[in-house]
Design an enzyme around this catalytic site. Structure first.
Site, PDB file in Angstrom:
ATOM      1  N   SER A  95      -2.095  -5.606   3.785  1.00  0.00           N
ATOM      2  CA  SER A  95      -1.773  -4.469   2.923  1.00  0.00           C
ATOM      3  C   SER A  95      -2.246  -4.613   1.483  1.00  0.00           C
ATOM      4  O   SER A  95      -2.330  -3.612   0.774  1.00  0.00           O
ATOM      5  CB  SER A  95      -0.265  -4.208   2.942  1.00  0.00           C
ATOM      6  OG  SER A  95       0.427  -5.346   2.494  1.00  0.00           O
TER       7      SER A  95
ATOM      8  N   HIS B   5      -0.788  -0.248   8.441  1.00  0.00           N
ATOM      9  CA  HIS B   5      -1.918   0.398   7.758  1.00  0.00           C
ATOM     10  C   HIS B   5      -3.082   0.706   8.701  1.00  0.00           C
ATOM     11  O   HIS B   5      -4.106   1.217   8.256  1.00  0.00           O
ATOM     12  CB  HIS B   5      -2.414  -0.472   6.602  1.00  0.00           C
ATOM     13  CG  HIS B   5      -1.454  -0.523   5.455  1.00  0.00           C
ATOM     14  ND1 HIS B   5      -1.419   0.453   4.484  1.00  0.00           N
ATOM     15  CD2 HIS B   5      -0.480  -1.408   5.147  1.00  0.00           C
ATOM     16  CE1 HIS B   5      -0.468   0.162   3.613  1.00  0.00           C
ATOM     17  NE2 HIS B   5       0.120  -0.961   3.986  1.00  0.00           N
TER      18      HIS B   5
ATOM     19  N   LYS C  90       2.724   6.158   6.577  1.00  0.00           N
ATOM     20  CA  LYS C  90       1.401   6.026   5.951  1.00  0.00           C
ATOM     21  C   LYS C  90       0.488   7.134   6.505  1.00  0.00           C
ATOM     22  O   LYS C  90       0.647   8.281   6.118  1.00  0.00           O
ATOM     23  CB  LYS C  90       0.903   4.595   6.131  1.00  0.00           C
ATOM     24  CG  LYS C  90       1.909   3.610   5.490  1.00  0.00           C
ATOM     25  CD  LYS C  90       1.431   2.228   5.341  1.00  0.00           C
ATOM     26  CE  LYS C  90       2.549   1.282   4.906  1.00  0.00           C
ATOM     27  NZ  LYS C  90       3.105   1.534   3.572  1.00  0.00           N
TER      28      LYS C  90
HETATM   29  C1  LIG Z   1       2.085  -3.911   6.203  1.00  0.00           C
HETATM   30  C2  LIG Z   1       3.335  -3.135   6.017  1.00  0.00           C
HETATM   31  N1  LIG Z   1       4.293  -3.224   6.936  1.00  0.00           N
HETATM   32  C3  LIG Z   1       5.447  -2.536   6.814  1.00  0.00           C
HETATM   33  C4  LIG Z   1       5.689  -1.729   5.730  1.00  0.00           C
HETATM   34  C5  LIG Z   1       6.992  -0.997   5.620  1.00  0.00           C
HETATM   35  O1  LIG Z   1       6.818   0.329   5.992  1.00  0.00           O
HETATM   36  P1  LIG Z   1       7.832   1.483   5.551  1.00  0.00           P
HETATM   37  O2  LIG Z   1       7.327   2.035   4.276  1.00  0.00           O
HETATM   38  O3  LIG Z   1       7.786   2.452   6.664  1.00  0.00           O
HETATM   39  O4  LIG Z   1       9.177   0.846   5.392  1.00  0.00           O
HETATM   40  C6  LIG Z   1       4.719  -1.594   4.758  1.00  0.00           C
HETATM   41  C7  LIG Z   1       4.985  -0.727   3.588  1.00  0.00           C
HETATM   42  O5  LIG Z   1       4.519  -0.852   2.532  1.00  0.00           O
HETATM   43  C8  LIG Z   1       3.508  -2.315   4.882  1.00  0.00           C
HETATM   44  O6  LIG Z   1       2.557  -2.230   3.962  1.00  0.00           O
END
Ligand SMILES: Cc1ncc(COP(=O)(O)O)c(C=O)c1O
Length: 416
Positions: A204, A232, A263
């Site tokens: 990310s 992502h 996302k």
């Molecule tokens: C790689 C990754 N996993 C999980 C999440 C968490 O997702 P959510 O925003 O749905 O809580 C994010 C959020 O930034 C993320 O970048």
């Protein structure tokens, strides 16, 4: 003597100070940051999160219209008329919240339908929806891995999965480093009940991908399972946009996939998908599901419609990639360090958070909205602008970003 520059890390665990004293002392960071005028909570937007937003800057300059690069709304589906319509219809039918957890009556027909859709897409038996991607990751990691198990994790996995590993054994391997991974797998042989290799489908902060086929092969060789957070990648990678496993053609080899609806899908919520008995187990043992109200039906309906749309309209994903390629080549031509990104997340490396905030502030004055990624999202002194490209950006938006960045670089000379 020059005063020490305070970093947000300096307030995480202050020796000898309780929480109230620490919280009061935290003011010192804001006093220092006021100089740079780029604190996320002092800026609000008063429009939908899209390519252009109206930013209210509480430092004085009101209502700046800016091109936005902050959001993972990769396909622009958060404002798609059909997605909004699906949500409104669901509000009419179901009201707002379910006001109860799935396990005690908050499980409705559209949750089940979305779970089945997600499972089909990932070529798995079943799925379970959570109220966020964070809740999915922490919930499944806590449920699956205990004191006699081992998680072998890429050091750049997301915090939400990492936080689920507090009650298990954890070994890190260097990012995408197969040698370290193999050493850990060899050492683990015979010592744990379950060994899980955990990776992200797209990392990310750097936007690069796991070496997934090799990781899966190695995990299988040593009897480990593979868990992947596809947050992502869903909607972005693969022929149909079905994520990293589709992209690498290893749907069978990744045992457990988690994802988010916040996302590319443009809504909110998270999920896990796997074989039938694992999902059945998780329904009863994921504490972030059993002790938390289920995802509001309007969000479920909107997410389901958004998935149908990106499946039926591959041109959305094509435009996202066209934009991504265009801005990456412009940034590289201008000499910015954009790392090894292989996705619409493009890091522009700066180094210290002070400069990163100052760059972002100057960009905002030029009508570009981007919040820098600083510790704890990245390591100290690895601060960067994290550019999120969207299919909705026009070529003019992308040019405006790069031209503004060049002007700010003339002023601050931050290029690494
Ligand atoms: C790689 C990754 N996993 C999980 C999440 C968490 O997702 P959510 O925003 O749905 O809580 C994010 C959020 O930034 C993320 O970048």
């Amino acid at each position: 003597m020059k005063e020490k520059y305070l970093n947000i890390k300096d307030f995480a665990d202050v020796p000898g100070k309780g929480i109230q004293e620490t919280a009061d002392y935290f003011q010192a960071w804001f006093d220092q940051m006021d100089e740079y005028q780029m604190n996320a909570f002092d800026i609000t937007t008063s429009t939908a999160t899209g390519r252009e937003v109206v930013v209210t800057d509480h430092y004085g300059e009101d209502l700046i219209t800016a091109k936005s690069f902050v959001s993972s709304n990769y396909l622009g589906l958060n404002t798609h008329p059909e997605v909004k319509k699906a949500a409104s219809e669901a509000v009419e039918k179901y009201g707002m919240g379910t006001c109860t957890a799935p396990i005690i009556g908050g499980y409705i027909d559209n949750h089940k339908e979305l779970e089945q859709k997600i499972a089909r897409i990932h070529k798995k038996d079943d799925a379970l929806i959570f109220s966020s991607g964070f809740a999915a990751n922490i919930g499944i990691a806590q449920a699956i891995l205990g004191k006699e198990d081992l998680a072998i994790v890429d050091k750049f996995i997301h915090a939400s999965m990492f936080d689920g590993l507090a009650n298990t054994n954890v070994k890190f391997f260097g990012h995408n480093n197969l040698e370290y991974l193999e050493t850990n797998l060899q050492k683990a042989q015979g010592n744990y009940k379950t060994v899980a290799v955990i990776v992200d489908g797209v990392y990310s902060q750097d936007g690069d991908l796991p070496v997934l086929p090799e990781i899966c092969k190695m995990a299988k060789k040593y009897g480990a399972i593979v868990i992947m957070d596809d947050a992502h990648a869903f909607g972005v990678l693969g022929e149909n946009g079905y994520g990293a496993a589709e992209h690498f053609d290893v749907e069978e080899e990744v045992d457990i996939i988690t994802g988010t609806l916040s996302k590319a899908v443009g809504t909110i919520g998270g999920y896990v998908t796997a074989n039938k008995s694992i999902i059945r187990y998780l329904r009863y043992y994921s504490r972030s599901s059993i002790f938390s109200a289920s995802l509001p039906p309007a969000m479920v309906a909107a997410a389901s419609k958004a998935i149908d749309l990106f499946t039926a309209e591959p041109q959305l994903k094509d435009k996202l990639w066209e934009n991504t390629k265009y801005i990456k080549s412009r940034l590289a031509d201008c000499g910015y360090n954009i790392g090894e990104s292989e996705s619409p997340i493009v890091p522009i490396k700066i180094g210290d958070d002070k400069t990163a905030k100052l760059v972002a502030r100057k960009l905002l004055e030029k009508g570009v909205y981007i919040i820098p990624a600083v510790y704890p999202a990245v390591r100290l002194r690895d601060s960067r602008l994290r550019l999120n490209v969207s299919a909705t950006h026009t070529k003019a938006d992308l040019d405006h970003f790069v031209d503004s960045l060049n002007e700010v670089n003339e002023l601050l000379n931050f290029k690494k």
